[in-house]
Write a protein that holds these residues in place. Sequence first.
Motif, PDB file in Angstrom:
ATOM      1  N   ASP A 276      24.287   1.395  -9.489  1.00  0.00           N
ATOM      2  CA  ASP A 276      23.516   1.905  -8.364  1.00  0.00           C
ATOM      3  C   ASP A 276      24.474   2.468  -7.325  1.00  0.00           C
ATOM      4  OD1 ASP A 276      21.631   2.513  -6.498  1.00  0.00           O
ATOM      5  OD2 ASP A 276      20.656   0.548  -6.495  1.00  0.00           O
ATOM      6  N   GLU A 277      24.564   3.774  -7.282  1.00  0.00           N
ATOM      7  CA  GLU A 277      25.444   4.490  -6.356  1.00  0.00           C
ATOM      8  C   GLU A 277      26.862   3.925  -6.357  1.00  0.00           C
ATOM      9  OE1 GLU A 277      23.726   5.428  -2.629  1.00  0.00           O
ATOM     10  OE2 GLU A 277      21.733   5.710  -3.466  1.00  0.00           O
ATOM     11  N   PRO A 278      27.563   4.082  -7.471  1.00  0.00           N
ATOM     12  CA  PRO A 278      28.894   3.484  -7.567  1.00  0.00           C
ATOM     13  C   PRO A 278      29.929   4.141  -6.655  1.00  0.00           C
ATOM     14  CG  PRO A 278      28.431   4.812  -9.502  1.00  0.00           C
ATOM     15  CD  PRO A 278      27.154   4.723  -8.725  1.00  0.00           C
TER      16      PRO A 278
ATOM     17  N   GLY B 172      16.211  11.792  -3.738  1.00  0.00           N
ATOM     18  CA  GLY B 172      16.504  11.632  -2.320  1.00  0.00           C
ATOM     19  C   GLY B 172      16.539  10.173  -1.917  1.00  0.00           C
ATOM     20  N   SER B 173      17.058   9.933  -0.733  1.00  0.00           N
ATOM     21  CA  SER B 173      17.095   8.585  -0.193  1.00  0.00           C
ATOM     22  C   SER B 173      15.674   8.047  -0.060  1.00  0.00           C
ATOM     23  CB  SER B 173      17.751   8.618   1.187  1.00  0.00           C
ATOM     24  OG  SER B 173      18.773   7.690   1.226  1.00  0.00           O
ATOM     25  N   GLY B 174      15.450   6.823  -0.509  1.00  0.00           N
ATOM     26  CA  GLY B 174      14.130   6.222  -0.380  1.00  0.00           C
ATOM     27  C   GLY B 174      13.137   6.699  -1.421  1.00  0.00           C
ATOM     28  N   SER B 175      13.596   7.411  -2.455  1.00  0.00           N
ATOM     29  CA  SER B 175      12.655   7.911  -3.454  1.00  0.00           C
ATOM     30  C   SER B 175      12.340   6.861  -4.520  1.00  0.00           C
ATOM     31  CB  SER B 175      13.209   9.174  -4.115  1.00  0.00           C
ATOM     32  OG  SER B 175      14.450   8.904  -4.699  1.00  0.00           O
ATOM     33  N   GLY B 176      12.956   5.687  -4.440  1.00  0.00           N
ATOM     34  CA  GLY B 176      12.579   4.617  -5.359  1.00  0.00           C
ATOM     35  C   GLY B 176      13.519   4.407  -6.529  1.00  0.00           C
ATOM     36  N   LYS B 177      14.716   4.949  -6.438  1.00  0.00           N
ATOM     37  CA  LYS B 177      15.656   4.809  -7.550  1.00  0.00           C
ATOM     38  C   LYS B 177      16.077   3.359  -7.749  1.00  0.00           C
ATOM     39  CE  LYS B 177      18.632   7.573  -5.536  1.00  0.00           C
ATOM     40  NZ  LYS B 177      17.967   7.779  -4.247  1.00  0.00           N
ATOM     41  N   SER B 178      16.438   2.720  -6.644  1.00  0.00           N
ATOM     42  CA  SER B 178      16.860   1.315  -6.760  1.00  0.00           C
ATOM     43  C   SER B 178      15.697   0.440  -7.212  1.00  0.00           C
ATOM     44  CB  SER B 178      17.403   0.797  -5.431  1.00  0.00           C
ATOM     45  OG  SER B 178      18.541   1.519  -5.039  1.00  0.00           O
ATOM     46  N   VAL B 179      14.514   0.733  -6.700  1.00  0.00           N
ATOM     47  CA  VAL B 179      13.336  -0.049  -7.091  1.00  0.00           C
ATOM     48  C   VAL B 179      13.112   0.074  -8.598  1.00  0.00           C
ATOM     49  CG1 VAL B 179      10.821  -0.221  -6.869  1.00  0.00           C
ATOM     50  CG2 VAL B 179      12.237   0.036  -4.832  1.00  0.00           C
ATOM     51  N   MET B 180      13.300   1.270  -9.135  1.00  0.00           N
ATOM     52  CA  MET B 180      13.105   1.482 -10.569  1.00  0.00           C
ATOM     53  C   MET B 180      14.070   0.607 -11.375  1.00  0.00           C
ATOM     54  SD  MET B 180      13.276   5.017 -12.701  1.00  0.00           S
ATOM     55  CE  MET B 180      15.019   5.057 -13.014  1.00  0.00           C
TER      56      MET B 180
ATOM     57  N   PHE C  13      25.576  -3.397  -8.091  1.00  0.00           N
ATOM     58  CA  PHE C  13      24.622  -3.204  -7.003  1.00  0.00           C
ATOM     59  C   PHE C  13      25.133  -2.175  -6.006  1.00  0.00           C
ATOM     60  CE2 PHE C  13      22.976  -7.001  -8.791  1.00  0.00           C
ATOM     61  CZ  PHE C  13      21.630  -6.972  -8.488  1.00  0.00           C
ATOM     62  N   GLN C  14      24.158  -1.562  -5.316  1.00  0.00           N
ATOM     63  CA  GLN C  14      24.469  -0.484  -4.378  1.00  0.00           C
ATOM     64  C   GLN C  14      25.521  -0.904  -3.354  1.00  0.00           C
ATOM     65  OE1 GLN C  14      20.958   1.434  -3.031  1.00  0.00           O
ATOM     66  NE2 GLN C  14      21.989   2.795  -1.628  1.00  0.00           N
ATOM     67  N   ASN C  15      25.394  -2.148  -2.854  1.00  0.00           N
ATOM     68  CA  ASN C  15      26.365  -2.580  -1.841  1.00  0.00           C
ATOM     69  C   ASN C  15      27.363  -3.589  -2.391  1.00  0.00           C
ATOM     70  OD1 ASN C  15      24.789  -4.764  -2.177  1.00  0.00           O
ATOM     71  ND2 ASN C  15      23.780  -4.647  -0.198  1.00  0.00           N
TER      72      ASN C  15
ATOM     73  N   GLY D 220       0.784  -1.225   0.000  1.00  0.00           N
ATOM     74  CA  GLY D 220       0.000   0.000   0.000  1.00  0.00           C
ATOM     75  C   GLY D 220       0.818   1.279   0.000  1.00  0.00           C
ATOM     76  N   LYS D 221       2.143   1.157   0.222  1.00  0.00           N
ATOM     77  CA  LYS D 221       2.975   2.356   0.217  1.00  0.00           C
ATOM     78  C   LYS D 221       3.492   2.566  -1.208  1.00  0.00           C
ATOM     79  CE  LYS D 221       7.263   4.033   2.324  1.00  0.00           C
ATOM     80  NZ  LYS D 221       8.304   3.533   1.410  1.00  0.00           N
ATOM     81  N   VAL D 222       3.040   3.662  -1.839  1.00  0.00           N
ATOM     82  CA  VAL D 222       3.397   3.894  -3.228  1.00  0.00           C
ATOM     83  C   VAL D 222       4.849   4.363  -3.324  1.00  0.00           C
ATOM     84  CG1 VAL D 222       2.909   5.248  -5.282  1.00  0.00           C
ATOM     85  CG2 VAL D 222       1.037   4.445  -3.845  1.00  0.00           C
TER      86      VAL D 222
ATOM     87  N   THR E 125      23.026   8.365  -8.469  1.00  0.00           N
ATOM     88  CA  THR E 125      24.007   8.978  -7.588  1.00  0.00           C
ATOM     89  C   THR E 125      23.371  10.092  -6.772  1.00  0.00           C
ATOM     90  OG1 THR E 125      26.168  10.028  -7.461  1.00  0.00           O
ATOM     91  CG2 THR E 125      24.823  10.566  -9.371  1.00  0.00           C
ATOM     92  N   HIS E 126      24.002  10.375  -5.624  1.00  0.00           N
ATOM     93  CA  HIS E 126      23.589  11.508  -4.805  1.00  0.00           C
ATOM     94  C   HIS E 126      24.559  12.656  -4.977  1.00  0.00           C
ATOM     95  CE1 HIS E 126      20.691   9.242  -2.432  1.00  0.00           C
ATOM     96  NE2 HIS E 126      21.584   8.307  -2.271  1.00  0.00           N
ATOM     97  N   ASP E 127      25.660  12.371  -5.659  1.00  0.00           N
ATOM     98  CA  ASP E 127      26.801  13.273  -5.624  1.00  0.00           C
ATOM     99  C   ASP E 127      26.829  14.107  -6.916  1.00  0.00           C
ATOM    100  OD1 ASP E 127      29.223  14.467  -5.670  1.00  0.00           O
ATOM    101  OD2 ASP E 127      30.408  12.631  -5.432  1.00  0.00           O
TER     102      ASP E 127
HETATM  103  N1  LIG Z   1      11.398  -5.324  -1.345  1.00  0.00           N
HETATM  104  C1  LIG Z   1      10.816  -4.276  -0.749  1.00  0.00           C
HETATM  105  N2  LIG Z   1       9.764  -4.455   0.067  1.00  0.00           N
HETATM  106  C2  LIG Z   1       9.158  -3.405   0.659  1.00  0.00           C
HETATM  107  N3  LIG Z   1       9.536  -2.145   0.498  1.00  0.00           N
HETATM  108  C3  LIG Z   1      10.570  -1.884  -0.298  1.00  0.00           C
HETATM  109  C4  LIG Z   1      11.277  -2.942  -0.972  1.00  0.00           C
HETATM  110  N4  LIG Z   1      12.270  -2.396  -1.699  1.00  0.00           N
HETATM  111  C5  LIG Z   1      12.189  -1.068  -1.489  1.00  0.00           C
HETATM  112  N5  LIG Z   1      11.185  -0.756  -0.658  1.00  0.00           N
HETATM  113  C6  LIG Z   1      10.792   0.588  -0.243  1.00  0.00           C
HETATM  114  O1  LIG Z   1      10.789   1.409  -1.371  1.00  0.00           O
HETATM  115  C7  LIG Z   1      11.298   2.689  -1.072  1.00  0.00           C
HETATM  116  C8  LIG Z   1      12.346   3.060  -2.081  1.00  0.00           C
HETATM  117  O2  LIG Z   1      13.459   2.211  -1.935  1.00  0.00           O
HETATM  118  P1  LIG Z   1      14.746   2.348  -2.848  1.00  0.00           P
HETATM  119  O3  LIG Z   1      15.703   1.304  -2.378  1.00  0.00           O
HETATM  120  O4  LIG Z   1      14.363   2.324  -4.264  1.00  0.00           O
HETATM  121  O5  LIG Z   1      15.291   3.788  -2.471  1.00  0.00           O
HETATM  122  P2  LIG Z   1      16.482   4.558  -3.162  1.00  0.00           P
HETATM  123  O6  LIG Z   1      15.882   5.683  -3.929  1.00  0.00           O
HETATM  124  O7  LIG Z   1      17.345   3.624  -3.903  1.00  0.00           O
HETATM  125  O8  LIG Z   1      17.213   5.138  -1.892  1.00  0.00           O
HETATM  126  P3  LIG Z   1      18.781   5.193  -1.577  1.00  0.00           P
HETATM  127  O9  LIG Z   1      19.279   6.386  -2.266  1.00  0.00           O
HETATM  128  O10 LIG Z   1      18.811   5.368  -0.098  1.00  0.00           O
HETATM  129  O11 LIG Z   1      19.378   3.922  -2.042  1.00  0.00           O
HETATM  130  C9  LIG Z   1      11.816   2.626   0.338  1.00  0.00           C
HETATM  131  O12 LIG Z   1      10.921   3.340   1.156  1.00  0.00           O
HETATM  132  C10 LIG Z   1      11.794   1.184   0.709  1.00  0.00           C
HETATM  133  O13 LIG Z   1      11.369   1.036   2.027  1.00  0.00           O
END
Ligand SMILES: Nc1ncnc2c1ncn2[C@@H]1O[C@H](COP(=O)(O)OP(=O)(O)OP(=O)(O)O)[C@@H](O)[C@H]1O
Lengths: 261, 262
Positions: free
Chosen positions: B173-175, B45-53, B94-96, B23-25, B206-208
């Motif tokens: 992802d954030e090299p 920003g951190s948590g804005s969904g870049k890695s998810v994309m 990957f980020q890490n 439910g969290k968009v 990147t954030h930089d």
């Molecule tokens: N597998 C998952 N299950 C539930 N929530 C997730 C999952 N992956 C990511 N999220 C949520 O999606 C949001 C975005 O995550 P994401 O990792 O894409 O952030 P980001 O933009 O890459 O941030 P950062 O710059 O800190 O890496 C976060 O709020 C995270 O909690």
Amino acid sequence: MDLLLDAVAAIGRAGLRVCRMAGAVALFALEALSHLVRPPFYGRLFARALLEIAYFSLPVVALTALFTGMVLALQSYTGFARFNAEGAVANVVVLSITRELGPVLAGLMVSGRIGAAFAAEIGTMRVTDQIDALVTLSTNPMKYLVTPRLLAGTIALPLLVIVADILGVMGGWLIGTLRLDFTSATYLRSTFDFLQAGDVIHGLVKAAVFGFILTLMGCWFGYTSRGGAQGVGGATTSAVVSSSILILALDYVLTDLLFAR
Amino acid sequence: MRDDGGAATPKIRLRGLRKAFNGKVVLDGIDLDVRARRSMVILGGSGSGKSVMLKCVIGLIEPDEGVIEIDGRNVLAMSRREREAVNDRIGMLFQNGALFDSLPVWENVCFKLLAQGRIDRRAARDKAAEILAQVGLAPSVGDLYPAELSGGMQKRVALARAIAAQPDIIFFDEPTTGLDPIMGAVIDGLIVDVVRRLGATAVSITHDMASARRIGDDAAMIHRGRIVWTGPAASLGQTGNPIVDQFARGEREGPIQMELRR
Ligand SMILES: Nc1ncnc2c1ncn2[C@@H]1O[C@H](COP(=O)(O)OP(=O)(O)OP(=O)(O)O)[C@@H](O)[C@H]1O
Ligand SMILES: [Mg+2]
């Protein structure tokens, strides 16, 4: 009234959760097994898993079986002496070990070692994105991580149980000849006179099932773990607890199916 | 926003990409074009969904809605086998790092080549040494395990692994996060270098800002699950877009409100 409904709803929800998880585990196992017949095959990983399960569990399983055989001989002697049936000690030892204690004890000992190790290893790979990385590197993670381990677990446990059977009988024989007044020849004769191939084989079938179950639990909880070090710790605990319970429960079911006709 | 400068199909095209977790968009209709052989940086920003994309594009996360096209073909409608064939041409850092800690560095680096059967294990060590040299690491590093490396070396090895199979598309992802500024600049240089040498299309998160200007031809800003700006990376800092400018200058006051409350 509401309280009652709440209670019923909670039980229902828990039941549904268990069913959903059982279904998910079954699908997970089926997918892993389907990779057995689809190349590529990871022989090297299978060999490594087999070594880790069979070879490195040998000392633990061997010691467990040896002491169990010794205790069995002592205990059953005390009991049978009351009926003047001391001669049955060797029979009781060999039957208990091959049919029951060998597979169950080996299963429990190995699930403590291997179920936990697999859950921790695969769980760490999950939470550090290594499993995702496998996908980006043209590798199916189920095929790479789970299938070789499942196969190795299923093969390794019967091998370990053969060793456990031998050492368990040896433990009984040691006590029988050193502490009790059997001669070596009588003890061995009554051990093998009543032993049937079926006793041993059914024990090995049990062992294969336990080996499959304990590696499956380790892989499943590792593969589905979430949330960093804490998640991996939880996965490890769940893997050991659930495989131990499943081993004891399945032991009953299998005994019912295999022996009690 | 018109950005398809001519008839050429973009290498990667995202339309209306949506993803919510419980439910969290997180992604709320992402539209993005990445042109072939260009380097795009994604800011946000951190948590804005870049890695998810990125994980959606590579198939690690199934989006709820939307279109992902690579070379004009919708990957979401593909069979598993076709999708795997597309992924064979994509590399990801990957980020890490996500290095396999049970394998030595050389096996990590050549993992994809070995998996695809393009080289055998005997040739892999030499091949790994060659690729490690491209990221400035000595051949002897190949025999170490990832846990024995410093963070910067791990990033380089992860970079080597991402480029080893000579992908068409590379995701970073954030090299440079967590590296000292000089090492960050070195990694940026390596990225620019390999992307140019491979003729690959690159997408970097990147954030930089300094790093973004060094790596990127184009830039895009993601905010509240949408792409709010795209433009040349060189213009970052004076784009005229208040969100991007606030982010680029790192100011506390502006349209971006950090969500500190849960
Ligand atoms: N597998 C998952 N299950 C539930 N929530 C997730 C999952 N992956 C990511 N999220 C949520 O999606 C949001 C975005 O995550 P994401 O990792 O894409 O952030 P980001 O933009 O890459 O941030 P950062 O710059 O800190 O890496 C976060 O709020 C995270 O909690
Ligand atoms: Mg991220």
